[in-house]
Scaffold this motif. Structure first.
Motif, PDB file in Angstrom:
ATOM      1  N   LEU A 374       0.833  -1.210   0.000  1.00 41.84           N
ATOM      2  CA  LEU A 374       0.000   0.000   0.000  1.00 41.84           C
ATOM      3  C   LEU A 374       0.868   1.261   0.000  1.00 41.84           C
ATOM      4  CD1 LEU A 374      -2.830  -1.045   2.494  1.00 41.84           C
ATOM      5  CD2 LEU A 374      -2.984  -0.834   0.005  1.00 41.84           C
ATOM      6  N   HIS A 375       1.919   1.278   0.813  1.00 43.24           N
ATOM      7  CA  HIS A 375       2.811   2.442   0.816  1.00 43.24           C
ATOM      8  C   HIS A 375       3.458   2.619  -0.562  1.00 43.24           C
ATOM      9  CE1 HIS A 375       2.598   3.776   4.936  1.00 43.24           C
ATOM     10  NE2 HIS A 375       2.882   2.568   5.416  1.00 43.24           N
ATOM     11  N   ARG A 376       3.832   1.525  -1.191  1.00 38.77           N
ATOM     12  CA  ARG A 376       4.417   1.623  -2.536  1.00 38.77           C
ATOM     13  C   ARG A 376       3.399   2.171  -3.537  1.00 38.77           C
ATOM     14  NH1 ARG A 376       7.740  -4.164  -3.003  1.00 38.77           N
ATOM     15  NH2 ARG A 376       9.363  -3.639  -1.466  1.00 38.77           N
ATOM     16  N   ALA A 377       2.159   1.721  -3.433  1.00 39.10           N
ATOM     17  CA  ALA A 377       1.125   2.202  -4.352  1.00 39.10           C
ATOM     18  C   ALA A 377       0.924   3.707  -4.207  1.00 39.10           C
ATOM     19  CB  ALA A 377      -0.192   1.469  -4.086  1.00 39.10           C
ATOM     20  N   LEU A 378       0.954   4.182  -2.972  1.00 38.23           N
ATOM     21  CA  LEU A 378       0.789   5.609  -2.720  1.00 38.23           C
ATOM     22  C   LEU A 378       1.953   6.409  -3.300  1.00 38.23           C
ATOM     23  CD1 LEU A 378      -0.467   5.285   0.954  1.00 38.23           C
ATOM     24  CD2 LEU A 378      -1.735   6.446  -0.863  1.00 38.23           C
ATOM     25  N   LEU A 383       4.501   9.744  -8.011  1.00 36.56           N
ATOM     26  CA  LEU A 383       5.596   9.889  -8.986  1.00 36.56           C
ATOM     27  C   LEU A 383       5.091   9.766 -10.406  1.00 36.56           C
ATOM     28  CD1 LEU A 383       8.299   7.856  -7.060  1.00 36.56           C
ATOM     29  CD2 LEU A 383       8.240  10.336  -7.400  1.00 36.56           C
ATOM     30  N   ARG A 384       4.167   8.857 -10.654  1.00 35.68           N
ATOM     31  CA  ARG A 384       3.629   8.711 -12.013  1.00 35.68           C
ATOM     32  C   ARG A 384       2.918   9.983 -12.470  1.00 35.68           C
ATOM     33  NH1 ARG A 384       2.628   3.261 -10.604  1.00 35.68           N
ATOM     34  NH2 ARG A 384       0.581   3.817  -9.748  1.00 35.68           N
ATOM     35  N   ARG A 385       2.254  10.628 -11.541  1.00 34.18           N
ATOM     36  CA  ARG A 385       1.519  11.851 -11.883  1.00 34.18           C
ATOM     37  C   ARG A 385       2.403  13.094 -11.837  1.00 34.18           C
ATOM     38  NH1 ARG A 385      -1.814  13.279  -8.215  1.00 34.18           N
ATOM     39  NH2 ARG A 385      -1.474  11.692  -6.611  1.00 34.18           N
ATOM     40  N   THR A 386       3.669  12.923 -11.422  1.00 32.50           N
ATOM     41  CA  THR A 386       4.592  14.054 -11.235  1.00 32.50           C
ATOM     42  C   THR A 386       3.913  15.126 -10.376  1.00 32.50           C
ATOM     43  OG1 THR A 386       5.308  13.583 -13.497  1.00 32.50           O
ATOM     44  CG2 THR A 386       6.308  15.472 -12.429  1.00 32.50           C
ATOM     45  N   ALA A 387       3.291  14.687  -9.311  1.00 36.92           N
ATOM     46  CA  ALA A 387       2.595  15.605  -8.400  1.00 36.92           C
ATOM     47  C   ALA A 387       3.619  16.158  -7.408  1.00 36.92           C
ATOM     48  CB  ALA A 387       1.460  14.880  -7.675  1.00 36.92           C
ATOM     49  N   SER A 388       4.392  17.144  -7.847  1.00 38.12           N
ATOM     50  CA  SER A 388       5.542  17.615  -7.077  1.00 38.12           C
ATOM     51  C   SER A 388       5.163  18.129  -5.689  1.00 38.12           C
ATOM     52  CB  SER A 388       6.291  18.696  -7.856  1.00 38.12           C
ATOM     53  OG  SER A 388       5.418  19.760  -8.193  1.00 38.12           O
ATOM     54  N   ARG A 389       3.960  18.688  -5.564  1.00 41.82           N
ATOM     55  CA  ARG A 389       3.546  19.180  -4.251  1.00 41.82           C
ATOM     56  C   ARG A 389       3.347  18.045  -3.255  1.00 41.82           C
ATOM     57  NH1 ARG A 389      -0.823  24.070  -5.352  1.00 41.82           N
ATOM     58  NH2 ARG A 389       0.590  25.445  -6.531  1.00 41.82           N
ATOM     59  N   GLN A 390       3.221  16.826  -3.751  1.00 42.07           N
ATOM     60  CA  GLN A 390       3.005  15.668  -2.869  1.00 42.07           C
ATOM     61  C   GLN A 390       4.257  14.804  -2.720  1.00 42.07           C
ATOM     62  OE1 GLN A 390      -0.566  13.593  -4.211  1.00 42.07           O
ATOM     63  NE2 GLN A 390      -1.508  15.524  -4.773  1.00 42.07           N
ATOM     64  N   TYR A 391       5.381  15.305  -3.223  1.00 50.20           N
ATOM     65  CA  TYR A 391       6.614  14.515  -3.115  1.00 50.20           C
ATOM     66  C   TYR A 391       6.973  14.229  -1.659  1.00 50.20           C
ATOM     67  CZ  TYR A 391       7.850  14.875  -8.091  1.00 50.20           C
ATOM     68  OH  TYR A 391       7.880  14.748  -9.461  1.00 50.20           O
ATOM     69  N   GLY A 392       6.677  15.140  -0.777  1.00 51.90           N
ATOM     70  CA  GLY A 392       6.968  14.900   0.642  1.00 51.90           C
ATOM     71  C   GLY A 392       6.222  13.690   1.175  1.00 51.90           C
ATOM     72  N   TYR A 393       4.955  13.529   0.763  1.00 55.48           N
ATOM     73  CA  TYR A 393       4.177  12.367   1.198  1.00 55.48           C
ATOM     74  C   TYR A 393       4.737  11.084   0.576  1.00 55.48           C
ATOM     75  CZ  TYR A 393       0.791  15.833   2.767  1.00 55.48           C
ATOM     76  OH  TYR A 393       0.181  16.884   3.406  1.00 55.48           O
TER      77      TYR A 393
END
Length: 442
Positions: A374-378, A383-393
């Motif tokens: 589950l942690h890997r899926a999150l 990363l796939r979406r390049t959601a840079s604001r969520q890189y910390g999560y």
């Protein structure tokens, strides 16, 4: 000494002037309050985001001064100043972006305080007060009078409420019936008046007046749940069911609410078999524990054991894997949740962190492999979406994988942590922001 200190702090200086004015009687205090309110009202510059909260604090402080010290000595002056404060809403909202809702909350509090202050005015005219309420409603552009009527109820009394109803109904009668082709625009005006009449009916606890107001506004079936809720509270479950039967299909949360209202009506009517079947059907559709638990309790003997197994099997086969996981973790049945993750983790939506992350944390101790998946899926979804604001999560989820790695055993189809990191670096190596966060460089 304080005034000297306040020379470099305008907010403190204003607070001190109000405090000093309060010691000289209500007349000076009212003058100081009005002076500041009119200064704010004359302002035209845009209120930057970092100035919104300080302004909200000042407006709230002025509200407290008016509702407290000023009202204690001169209720009429307090009403006048509270109305002036309320009238600033349009100016303030038009010059700011109240994304946090802070200013809206302050002004709704102002509206409620104005309603309460009216009760402190001696020899008030409830008929004139009803007209005042209507005037304030007409000027409301941002919901600042949402709490006005309830707060003003005691001041209006039966006479004022009757006058307010008369004024609203007269407006309703004066509106032309909408043509079929202009139905939406036509019903908007009627709907607003009906909304006010419904609030008035609620204030008086009159469910029949609430229904009449709803029907006058048009599309009454859209408010079937609200009507049913009030009918149930007044001990009229059969009528509540009839209204629920008229309700159109709505979004999921409203459908769940309607189901709960229907269950309450069926229980009140003693139609237990129908209620029992509806609870099972609701669970099958939404995997809702609040429907499954009473369903199981109502079963005789040991039938609940078999039914519980059937419910868990249904959850494991439910097409919404994230919903199923959340149910199994909440129930809780962590063994079944583990099986679900191991069999279907590739089908789970990694954007649904509100369900997946709590599930990973719940599974970590007994089922580290499932938690890791589950942690890997999150992390990989970010990363796939390049959601840079969520890189910390994402970095936090990868660190969680690292902490669980010593607990994993080698098994086919499950990457060890080193292989997982190597693959992620191959696929997302150019996302330097993420790697800097993971390696503690940012």
């Amino acid at each position: 000494m304080l005034m000297a200190q306040a020379k470099g702090d305008p907010a403190l200086a204003r607070t001190l002037r109000l405090a000093l004015a309060g010691t000289d009687g209500s007349g000076r205090l009212a003058v100081e309050v009005e002076k500041r309110l009119r200064t704010i009202g004359r302002s035209r510059g845009f209120i930057e985001w970092d100035k919104v909260r300080p302004l909200a604090r000042e407006l709230d402080s002025l509200r407290e001064t008016i509702a407290g010290p000023l009202a204690a000595t001169d209720p009429r002056a307090a009403v006048a100043q509270m109305r002036l404060l309320l009238s600033l809403a349009d100016n303030v909202f038009e010059r700011s972006d109240d994304g946090s809702g802070t200013l809206g909350e302050v002004f709704r509090g102002v509206g409620a305080d104005l309603g309460r202050l009216w009760s402190q005015v001696p020899n008030r005219d409830p008929v004139a007060l009803a007209a005042d309420v209507l005037t304030l409603w007409d000027a409301d552009g941002y919901g600042e009078t949402d709490r006005l009527l309830e707060a003003a109820g005691p001041a209006l009394g039966p006479e004022g409420r009757a006058e307010l109803r008369r004024l609203l109904q007269a407006r309703l009668v004066a509106l032309p019936r909408p043509r079929k082709e202009d139905a939406f625009e036509g019903w908007q005006g009627r709907g607003q008046i009906a909304f006010r009449l419904r609030d008035l009916a609620d204030l008086e606890g009159d469910v029949d007046a609430f229904i009449a107001a709803t029907e006058a506004g048009g599309r009454a079936e859209d408010f079937a749940g609200d009507i049913a809720e009030r009918l149930l509270a007044h001990g009229r479950p059969a009528e509540a069911l009839a209204w629920l039967d008229r309700a159109p299909e709505r979004h999921e949360s409203e459908e769940v609410r309607h189901t709960d209202l229907r269950l309450a009506a069926l229980d009140a009517l003693g139609r237990q078999d129908e209620a029992h079947a509806l609870r099972w059907a609701a669970f099958q559709r939404w995997l809702t524990p609040q429907h499954l638990r009473p369903y199981l309790r109502a079963l005789p003997g040991f039938d609940d054991v078999e039914a519980k197994e059937r419910a868990m099997a249904h959850a494991l086969e439910h097409p919404d894997r994230n919903l199923a996981l959340a149910f199994l973790v909440t129930w809780p049945n962590l063994e079944a949740a583990n099986r679900l993750v191991r069999a279907h983790h590739a089908e789970m939506d990694g954007r649904d962190y509100g369900r997946l992350r709590p599930a990973a944390e719940a599974l970590a101790e007994r089922y580290p492999a499932a938690a890791t998946l589950l942690h890997r899926a999150l992390a990989e979804d970010v990363l796939r979406r390049t959601a840079s604001r969520q890189y910390g999560y994402a970095a936090r989820d990868v660190r969680a994988c690292a902490s669980l790695a010593p607990l994993l055993t080698e098994e086919p189809g499950l990457e060890n942590h080193g292989a997982f990191l190597a693959r992620v670096r191959r696929e997302h190596g150019r996302k330097t922001g993420f790697w800097a966060l993971l390696e503690g460089q940012a």
